[in-house]
Design a protein around this motif. Structure first.
Motif, PDB file in Angstrom:
ATOM      1  N   LEU A  46      28.709-114.038 147.586  1.00  0.00           N
ATOM      2  CA  LEU A  46      29.349-114.329 148.878  1.00  0.00           C
ATOM      3  C   LEU A  46      30.661-115.105 148.761  1.00  0.00           C
ATOM      4  CD1 LEU A  46      26.165-115.261 150.953  1.00  0.00           C
ATOM      5  CD2 LEU A  46      27.315-113.040 150.831  1.00  0.00           C
ATOM      6  N   THR A  47      31.351-114.973 147.639  1.00  0.00           N
ATOM      7  CA  THR A  47      32.614-115.681 147.438  1.00  0.00           C
ATOM      8  C   THR A  47      33.711-114.675 147.117  1.00  0.00           C
ATOM      9  OG1 THR A  47      31.401-117.571 146.537  1.00  0.00           O
ATOM     10  CG2 THR A  47      33.766-117.533 146.170  1.00  0.00           C
ATOM     11  N   LEU A  48      34.738-114.665 147.941  1.00  0.00           N
ATOM     12  CA  LEU A  48      35.891-113.794 147.706  1.00  0.00           C
ATOM     13  C   LEU A  48      36.814-114.438 146.671  1.00  0.00           C
ATOM     14  CD1 LEU A  48      36.629-112.837 151.412  1.00  0.00           C
ATOM     15  CD2 LEU A  48      35.537-111.417 149.655  1.00  0.00           C
ATOM     16  N   PRO A  49      37.619-113.636 145.977  1.00  0.00           N
ATOM     17  CA  PRO A  49      38.508-114.188 144.941  1.00  0.00           C
ATOM     18  C   PRO A  49      39.425-115.322 145.430  1.00  0.00           C
ATOM     19  CG  PRO A  49      38.440-111.813 144.758  1.00  0.00           C
ATOM     20  CD  PRO A  49      37.688-112.170 146.019  1.00  0.00           C
ATOM     21  N   ASP A  50      39.992-115.209 146.627  1.00  0.00           N
ATOM     22  CA  ASP A  50      40.880-116.270 147.120  1.00  0.00           C
ATOM     23  C   ASP A  50      40.127-117.577 147.351  1.00  0.00           C
ATOM     24  OD1 ASP A  50      43.121-114.688 146.997  1.00  0.00           O
ATOM     25  OD2 ASP A  50      43.063-114.121 149.121  1.00  0.00           O
ATOM     26  N   VAL A  51      38.915-117.482 147.847  1.00  0.00           N
ATOM     27  CA  VAL A  51      38.086-118.672 148.056  1.00  0.00           C
ATOM     28  C   VAL A  51      37.706-119.265 146.696  1.00  0.00           C
ATOM     29  CG1 VAL A  51      35.888-119.526 148.966  1.00  0.00           C
ATOM     30  CG2 VAL A  51      37.239-117.870 150.280  1.00  0.00           C
ATOM     31  N   ALA A  52      37.355-118.408 145.751  1.00  0.00           N
ATOM     32  CA  ALA A  52      37.005-118.886 144.407  1.00  0.00           C
ATOM     33  C   ALA A  52      38.191-119.603 143.781  1.00  0.00           C
ATOM     34  CB  ALA A  52      36.569-117.719 143.525  1.00  0.00           C
TER      35      ALA A  52
END
Length: 131
Positions: A78-84
């Motif tokens: 549930l984590t998108l690359p930008d959030v990561a």
């Protein structure tokens, strides 16, 4: 013997998605100038590090040549690359602040691109690179 293939996908030059489980960034720590008591103190200090943004793994497999590697991880679920990327940045800032409290502060360097790939491949010889 069955070969275990892990997936490796570069997100940018300093972040990879490893096996669709974790976003990974790696920091090289040069401990060659540290005496054993200082190494032990630094390890304990790093082990005590806690963050809501990242998980930290300490790789001491090259201690005999004066290297440690810090694996900075964010779960992929549930984590998108930008959030990561933002969580990794905040986590590395927290880690830097935590290390600043330590009396010994060894030289650190972020791994980029092929250096991350070579590091991961060392433990996972059957990497499948995802474009």
């Amino acid at each position: 013997m069955d070969q275990v293939t892990k997936k490796y996908q570069a997100i940018d030059t300093e972040i990879v998605l490893f096996n669709e489980e974790y976003y990974l960034s790696v920091i090289h720590v040069d401990i060659s100038a540290l005496a054993t008591p200082d190494r032990e103190s630094l390890f304990t200090h790093l082990f005590e590090f806690d963050s809501k943004d990242i998980e930290l793994e300490i790789d001491v497999s090259e201690e005999h040549v004066g290297n440690w590697f810090l694996q900075v991880l964010v779960p992929h679920v549930l984590t998108l690359p930008d959030v990561a990327r933002k969580r990794l940045e905040r986590g590395r800032e927290e880690l830097a602040a935590h290390l600043a409290k330590q009396s010994v502060n060894p030289v650190q360097a972020q791994l980029f691109g092929d250096d991350i790939y070579q590091y991961v491949k060392r433990y996972n010889p059957h990497l499948q690179v995802i474009g």
